[in-house]
Design a protein around this motif. Structure first.
Motif, PDB file in Angstrom:
ATOM      1  N   ARG A 317      17.572  24.970  52.765  1.00  0.00           N
ATOM      2  CA  ARG A 317      16.414  24.335  53.423  1.00  0.00           C
ATOM      3  C   ARG A 317      15.100  24.861  52.849  1.00  0.00           C
ATOM      4  O   ARG A 317      14.151  24.097  52.645  1.00  0.00           O
ATOM      5  CB  ARG A 317      16.427  24.596  54.929  1.00  0.00           C
ATOM      6  CG  ARG A 317      17.397  23.722  55.705  1.00  0.00           C
ATOM      7  CD  ARG A 317      17.290  23.994  57.204  1.00  0.00           C
ATOM      8  NE  ARG A 317      16.045  23.525  57.761  1.00  0.00           N
ATOM      9  CZ  ARG A 317      15.352  24.142  58.736  1.00  0.00           C
ATOM     10  NH1 ARG A 317      15.796  25.265  59.258  1.00  0.00           N
ATOM     11  NH2 ARG A 317      14.232  23.636  59.192  1.00  0.00           N
ATOM     12  N   ALA A 320      14.523  23.325  49.551  1.00  0.00           N
ATOM     13  CA  ALA A 320      14.101  21.922  49.650  1.00  0.00           C
ATOM     14  C   ALA A 320      12.580  21.823  49.775  1.00  0.00           C
ATOM     15  O   ALA A 320      11.943  20.966  49.152  1.00  0.00           O
ATOM     16  CB  ALA A 320      14.787  21.248  50.842  1.00  0.00           C
ATOM     17  N   GLN A 354      20.460  17.816  51.278  1.00  0.00           N
ATOM     18  CA  GLN A 354      20.186  17.132  52.543  1.00  0.00           C
ATOM     19  C   GLN A 354      18.691  17.022  52.824  1.00  0.00           C
ATOM     20  O   GLN A 354      18.234  16.039  53.407  1.00  0.00           O
ATOM     21  CB  GLN A 354      20.879  17.894  53.687  1.00  0.00           C
ATOM     22  CG  GLN A 354      20.836  17.146  55.010  1.00  0.00           C
ATOM     23  CD  GLN A 354      21.311  18.016  56.177  1.00  0.00           C
ATOM     24  OE1 GLN A 354      22.033  18.999  55.969  1.00  0.00           O
ATOM     25  NE2 GLN A 354      20.892  17.659  57.383  1.00  0.00           N
ATOM     26  N   HIS A 355      17.909  18.036  52.403  1.00  0.00           N
ATOM     27  CA  HIS A 355      16.503  18.086  52.819  1.00  0.00           C
ATOM     28  C   HIS A 355      15.498  17.777  51.717  1.00  0.00           C
ATOM     29  O   HIS A 355      14.319  17.589  52.005  1.00  0.00           O
ATOM     30  CB  HIS A 355      16.196  19.452  53.426  1.00  0.00           C
ATOM     31  CG  HIS A 355      16.922  19.713  54.711  1.00  0.00           C
ATOM     32  ND1 HIS A 355      16.610  19.052  55.878  1.00  0.00           N
ATOM     33  CD2 HIS A 355      17.956  20.526  55.020  1.00  0.00           C
ATOM     34  CE1 HIS A 355      17.411  19.458  56.852  1.00  0.00           C
ATOM     35  NE2 HIS A 355      18.250  20.346  56.362  1.00  0.00           N
TER      36      HIS A 355
END
Lengths: 404, 404
Positions: A317, A320, A354-355
């Motif tokens: 995260r 990202a 994902q991010h």
């Protein structure tokens, strides 16, 4: 040479002379023919520059003892082993490494010293000053130190020499520590002193000769007790207005996260720092346990593995955010984040995907440091070499004037 | 001139000629004496450069009609009103502004056109192409367009001309749209076409003549439907490895936050974007209501005020991440974030102070755009002028060759 300044012809020669020296500093010994091609200058200019840099005692030409090619072997232009060297110091919370580093980045001699907590600035300056003669004793007699560069786990001010200040190094417990003056007071002979943030220096060294030597947009994210980042943009270090850029450790990641040592909640450091990893593994506030936790994770023990995996997901995260904002080509993970990447690569990668924005995500590679644990140390040496590479003639002339 | 390349003396003259033109482009008319001082070149060199740029039809010298100083008034060197101009386009979700911009950044003519949703790339290209003759009709007959620059609310590829692509503009619904080719097909006369991201262009223009003309480390954070950032580091635009830097909108801010249009949760955009403000004010998915919500907040109506205040607090947290990472001297807030700063300044400032590192926090100033709503438009013009400023002689020669 600043891109926005007018250029006078007399500056061109000095600029190009430094450029040739910088090429050797980066690549090691090169033939005149290689220098001619790589610098896009003609043979006679290269010849004159090489002669001048040899006369200054910075480089030497020699015929290699054996060659794989037929015909007359080409002379190689390279650093002199008895030439100038940088005294590089990598200061950490509980130890320091001090090394003599030559042009070309070769570590000519090194020592590692323990720091007894709390390492006060004057005591650390004394340790560095006392170690320098022992280091010099291992080198040829006419080698000369051009300066001392110190890598610091914290933010540093803009000043050099006597004015070099550590602004804020929370894990050392230092605030506005005048390390430049303290060190200058204890040195037997005056030499230039400069300080740099450890992650800022690491990215410079990795860009010059390590895992980022082929790319110009790179981030070095270091996990020690805290978290720091060194950022290179289009081949130039991003230092920010006051030299404070890269402080990602206390950036908010989750308003409901753990309480941080800074008093806030859910800072990046509380999710991916060394202390976060220790707390997740059941060893809060026991920094000496970190190598053991990593060892247990390598053996697949469940508690240690779960801790490393959780840090890996949070790391994805954090990456990202960096990828969305800076669109780097490569992110190098240093310190304990290198272990996290090795042990929990799929989790790091999944959270990053994902991010992050897909196009920027596709472009970025995650990498381990090419210079292993020496990135910051070699970056500190590069700090010392910078004035020499910018103006070889002026730097050597000033040294001759000071000695005579 | 790249800082790492060797410099040949024959490049110096061309570089310095462009530098003089760039100085006028930034500062407007200057006397020869001012140019001599600012460029640190001698009077005869400046005189020769001015003559050459006048002969190329780019500049003119004139005596000002009145002067405040005694004695013979100094000749002023400035742009020609009938010289080259940039066609600048600021493309937004529901409208486009097209303008003729001269050297020096003067808007010589402008039109605003509505885009009927969904604005397909070929239809938008047609609108731009059809507006250009009307724009030209308002200018002196011998004025000539050097190119078209388009500011896009999304990411763009690296290519220019036929290869200029809009990679991803989610709020326009465009993905890999070949706007360069579509526009080239519809233009009566071939001219260079270039595209840029709106926030990237805005920070370039604000740095040149707006709220950041005195500082080199600056971020332009724009709030439209989504959120974008343009970043300037040490006076150079930060574009990233693939030109995608500055995409802060979908950076994770809170893992438990609202669902985002990208499918993730708690992205920055869901807290500080125009849509977030509308949702908080009870007008989700009604973009046309945004000006009314801001008007009601200015009148102190409670629901609108609470919405703006909540966005202000989140904005402070987002700014803290940027300040910790990049240590900027100034952050310019554009679009609806300018309104948030005006209406909820104390909340923005308090959240920033709570989450940013104190030393970096102290250094940063928050500012409104100096070029008001025209930052991206004027940045698009600068994109067009860049090749002319880099090589005035070559650019004019190519134009003469193309016309004759």
């Amino acid at each position: 040479m600043a891109r926005s300044a007018a250029v006078r012809p007399d500056q061109v020669r000095r600029h190009n002379l430094g450029l040739l020296l910088a090429r050797i500093h980066q690549a090691g010994p090169l033939s005149r023919a290689e220098l001619t091609t790589q610098l896009d200058l003609n043979r006679s200019t290269i010849g004159a520059f090489v002669s001048e840099l040899c006369a200054l005692g910075l480089l030497r030409e020699e015929v290699p003892s054996s060659g794989s090619h037929a015909g007359r072997p080409s002379h190689m232009v390279g650093p002199r082993p008895d030439g100038p060297y940088a005294v590089a110091v990598d200061l950490e919370v509980d130890r320091l490494v001090i090394a003599a580093v030559g042009i070309g980045g070769a570590v000519l001699a090194r020592r590692e010293l323990r720091i007894r907590a709390p390492g006060r600035p004057d005591a650390v300056a004394g340790q560095i000053a006392r170690a320098m003669p022992a280091l010099a004793a291992k080198l040829p007699g006419c080698a000369w130190p051009i300066g001392v560069g110190v890598s610091v786990p914290g933010t540093v001010g803009r000043g050099n020499g006597e004015a070099a200040m550590v602004r804020f190094a929370p894990h050392l417990g230092w605030q506005d520590a005048p390390l430049g003056r303290l060190l200058g007071n204890q040195l037997a002979h005056a030499v230039p002193i400069s300080l740099g943030n450890d992650a800022d220096l690491a990215v410079i060294a990795e860009h010059l000769r390590g895992a980022a030597k082929d790319c110009d947009d790179v981030i070095y994210l270091a996990g020690k007790v805290g978290i720091g980042a060194g950022i290179m943009v289009d081949g130039h270090p991003l230092s920010g207005h006051g030299g404070l850029a890269g402080e990602v450790g206390h950036t908010p990641l989750d308003p409901n996260g753990p309480v941080c040592c800074c008093g806030s909640r859910g800072c990046v450091e509380t999710f991916i720092g060394g202390s976060a990893l220790l707390a997740l593994a059941g060893h809060a506030d026991q920094p000496a346990e970190l190598p053991n936790v990593l060892r247990r994770a390598r053996r697949g023990e469940p508690i240690a593995t779960a801790a490393v995996t959780a840090v890996g997901t949070s790391l994805g995260r954090v990456l990202a955010s960096l990828v969305n904002l800076l669109n780097p080509q490569r992110v190098i993970l240093g310190g304990c984040l290198a272990d996290v990447l090795e042990l929990a690569g799929p989790q790091v990668s999944a959270a990053l995907s994902q991010h992050a924005m897909p196009a920027a995500r596709e472009m970025v590679e995650l990498a381990l440091p090419g210079l292993r644990a020496d990135s910051s140390l070699l970056g500190a040496a590069d700090l010392v070499f910078a004035p020499l590479l910018a103006d070889p003639v002026g730097t050597v002339s000033r040294r001759i004037a000071a000695v005579s």
